[in-house]
Write an enzyme that holds these catalytic residues in place. Sequence first.
Site, short mmCIF file in Angstrom:
data_model
loop_
_atom_site.label_atom_id
_atom_site.label_comp_id
_atom_site.label_asym_id
_atom_site.label_seq_id
_atom_site.Cartn_x
_atom_site.Cartn_y
_atom_site.Cartn_z
N ALA A 113 -30.80 -164.03 -28.51
CA ALA A 113 -29.73 -164.53 -27.65
C ALA A 113 -29.11 -163.32 -26.97
O ALA A 113 -29.46 -162.17 -27.28
CB ALA A 113 -28.68 -165.27 -28.49
N LYS A 114 -28.21 -163.60 -26.08
CA LYS A 114 -27.61 -162.50 -25.33
C LYS A 114 -27.04 -161.42 -26.25
O LYS A 114 -27.20 -160.24 -26.02
CB LYS A 114 -26.50 -163.03 -24.42
CG LYS A 114 -27.03 -163.35 -23.03
CD LYS A 114 -25.90 -163.77 -22.13
CE LYS A 114 -26.41 -164.83 -21.17
NZ LYS A 114 -25.52 -165.91 -20.94
N ARG A 115 -26.34 -161.87 -27.32
CA ARG A 115 -25.63 -160.90 -28.15
C ARG A 115 -26.55 -159.97 -28.95
O ARG A 115 -26.13 -158.89 -29.36
CB ARG A 115 -24.65 -161.61 -29.10
CG ARG A 115 -25.34 -162.49 -30.09
CD ARG A 115 -24.40 -163.25 -31.00
NE ARG A 115 -25.21 -164.11 -31.83
CZ ARG A 115 -25.73 -165.25 -31.41
NH1 ARG A 115 -25.48 -165.69 -30.19
NH2 ARG A 115 -26.50 -165.97 -32.19
N ASN A 116 -27.82 -160.36 -29.18
CA ASN A 116 -28.68 -159.45 -29.94
C ASN A 116 -29.84 -158.91 -29.12
O ASN A 116 -30.91 -158.64 -29.64
CB ASN A 116 -29.15 -160.11 -31.25
CG ASN A 116 -30.03 -161.32 -31.01
OD1 ASN A 116 -30.25 -161.69 -29.86
ND2 ASN A 116 -30.53 -161.92 -32.06
#
Length: 285
Positions: free
Chosen positions: A246-249
């Site tokens: 996902a964007k955060r990882n």
Amino acid sequence: MEIVSRFAPSPTGRLHLGHAFSAVRAHDLARDAGGRFLLRIEDIDGTRSREAFVAGIEEDLRWLGLHWDGPVMRQSRRMITYAAALGQLKAMGLVYPCFCTRAEIAAASASAPHGPEGSLYPGTCRALPDEARATRLAEPHCWRLDVARAVARTGPLTWHDDQKGWIRAEPLAQGDVVLARKETPTSYHLSVTVDDAAQGVTDVVRGTDLFEATHIHRLLQALLGLPTPLYHHHGLLTGADGKRLAKRNGARPLADLRAEGADPAALLAALRAGQLPVGVGTAEV
Ligand code: GLU
């Protein structure tokens, strides 16, 4: 029979590598068999969907070299069709209006059983007497499927997963899911089921995160008299932390890779081989 697959993103952001991986699998499944690959924009959430992302998704897919057949289906333009499907279920006495707020559900669910997606709806509004229901219809409400009643009507159902074979549908484990939200006359479950049938999709390719949802979709197909496609739930790409990409990882938007001069043909080949560009994560398929 001609194979028809689809990619069905929600336009709430640009496509990242995880989306591209799913799109490639759906595309190749159909194209390798001489079939059709369709694009459907799942934009029922008017607050989170953006036109700019719709255009961006199309641009990203084209850049990657994935071309779809025919016109792009837009769910936001099909509300009448979803309302008709909900009307069918209303006429069958299988849905009920739910007036509960999130806070009420959270409080009541603390002691209620949990399903695969967390706490189950405790069924508060299922028990409302008809009179109370009728007088409260002016209040904001969603519509929930009375899953136990629906299952009693259809009897046992099965569906086919390419990895796991024939699966017995277990929709009860999800509780009374929402079929029409307070703010929009449909939900993911209802529109995806109606549209896969409307587009003649023979093979649904999507991530394992939607595996449990298929139990509900199978039930809705039986209730609405719709055909059941074959299902292919693929593993999800993971980030450096081992969690779903996902964007955060670290999921890189395709637009960024493109701006950096990435070669789309090489990226496509890497996605097909289950290999991501170095430093992004590893495929778990
Ligand atoms: N629109 C859903 C998503 O973006 C996918 C729906 C599906 O493939 O069934 O996750």
